[in-house]
Each structure stands twice: as structure tokens, then as C-alpha cells.
Enzyme design. Structure first.
Site, PDB file in Angstrom:
ATOM      1  N   GLU A  20     107.367  22.193 -30.353  1.00 49.31           N
ATOM      2  CA  GLU A  20     107.855  22.488 -31.684  1.00 49.31           C
ATOM      3  C   GLU A  20     107.680  24.161 -31.562  1.00 49.31           C
ATOM      4  OE1 GLU A  20     108.986  20.357 -33.960  1.00 49.31           O
ATOM      5  OE2 GLU A  20     108.626  18.825 -32.484  1.00 49.31           O
ATOM      6  N   GLY A  21     108.734  24.886 -32.528  1.00 54.43           N
ATOM      7  CA  GLY A  21     108.939  26.172 -32.854  1.00 54.43           C
ATOM      8  C   GLY A  21     109.722  26.740 -31.781  1.00 54.43           C
ATOM      9  N   CYS A  22     110.593  25.978 -30.694  1.00 61.56           N
ATOM     10  CA  CYS A  22     111.511  26.718 -29.867  1.00 61.56           C
ATOM     11  C   CYS A  22     112.888  26.342 -30.286  1.00 61.56           C
ATOM     12  CB  CYS A  22     111.137  26.302 -28.418  1.00 61.56           C
ATOM     13  SG  CYS A  22     109.545  26.673 -27.711  1.00 61.56           S
ATOM     14  N   GLN A  23     113.664  27.544 -30.092  1.00 64.29           N
ATOM     15  CA  GLN A  23     115.081  27.260 -30.695  1.00 64.29           C
ATOM     16  C   GLN A  23     115.628  26.245 -29.635  1.00 64.29           C
ATOM     17  OE1 GLN A  23     117.396  30.657 -30.647  1.00 64.29           O
ATOM     18  NE2 GLN A  23     119.280  29.562 -31.781  1.00 64.29           N
ATOM     19  N   SER A  24     115.571  26.722 -28.321  1.00 62.50           N
ATOM     20  CA  SER A  24     116.026  25.632 -27.100  1.00 62.50           C
ATOM     21  C   SER A  24     114.777  24.619 -27.161  1.00 62.50           C
ATOM     22  CB  SER A  24     115.925  26.466 -26.002  1.00 62.50           C
ATOM     23  OG  SER A  24     116.877  27.498 -25.998  1.00 62.50           O
TER      24      SER A  24
END
Length: 139
Positions: free
Chosen positions: A49-53
Site C-alpha cells: 500500500e502507498g505505491c502508485q505502481s
């Protein structure tokens, strides 16, 4: 090699290049060399969680050391996670928990990423450390 020795090696490798285009090429190459994650771990359970990719991270504990496999749907992000695994995979939980990842600042990685990729980098580090904390608590 210790965590710090690996970090110093990475710093030396990146210092050979002045241009961030060339440094991105290193990340892309690292991403291409990242061993494939087992498709059964490309699930929501292992998604960071927290990654754009999309980034999947799977820990495996052999009773002493944690090894990680990972993948991403973005080539630069895949290189970033490969770099983190180069430093933190196959380490004891305590080594991972107490590690000071100074190479990230010294090679200028965080400063040369977009804000969303920088947030993703922090999310990857946090998840690796959280896995180590959880495993350490069980042993």
C-alpha cells in the site's frame, strides 16, 4: 557482506555516473535482473500500500534469515525494489530492523524520484521492516 558493505558498493556504483539518466539505466537493468516472483504471490495480500505502481513483496523465513521476492508493473519501480532487496534480502530480522538505509540519500535516489515514487520507496522500506518486525516477534 554486511548491509553497510552492500550499501557502500551501491554508492560507489552510482557515483560512477553524473547524469541521472544513466542512474535510471542502472535501476532499469536491476529491474530486468530481478528474479521473477511466484505468480501465486501477486495477490492483494502481498501488494504494498502507498505505491502508485503495483508492487508485490513476498517474505520467506528459513528460521534464521528472511529472503524476499518482489515484482512491480513499472520498470523503474521494479529497479528500486531490486535495489532494496540487494541490501535487505537474506538477512536476519534484527539486521533488517536495525538497518540504516543511508544509501538512498547518498546516491540521491529519493531526491530524484517523483513525489509519488518517493512515497512508494518509503512504503517499500516500511513494508520490508514490518515483515521483519512481525517475524522477529514470532521467534
Amino acid at each position: 557482506m554486511t548491509i553497510n558493505e552492500v550499501q557502500d558498493e551501491i554508492i560507489n556504483e552510482f557515483s560512477l555516473f553524473d547524469d541521472w539518466i544513466e542512474k535510471y539505466d542502472i535501476l532499469i537493468d536491476l529491474g530486468k535482473e530481478l528474479p521473477a516472483i511466484d505468480p501465486r504471490f501477486k495477490t492483494k495480500e502481498f501488494l504494498i500500500e502507498g505505491c502508485q505502481s503495483k508492487v508485490w513483496l513476498h517474505p520467506e523465513f528459513d528460521g534464521n534469515r528472511i529472503s524476499f521476492t518482489a515484482d512491480s508493473d513499472a520498470i523503474i519501480t521494479r529497479g528500486i525494489v531490486a535495489l532494496l532487496l540487494k541490501v535487505l534480502s537474506n538477512r536476519t530480522p534484527k539486521e533488517i530492523i536495525s538497518s540504516d538505509l543511508y544509501f538512498i540519500d547518498r546516491i540521491g535516489l529519493k531526491q530524484n524520484l517523483s513525489p509519488t515514487r518517493s512515497n512508494g520507496l518509503l512504503a517499500m522500506v516500511r513494508q520490508i521492516k514490518l515483515y521483519a518486525i512481525a517475524i522477529d516477534a514470532r521467534i
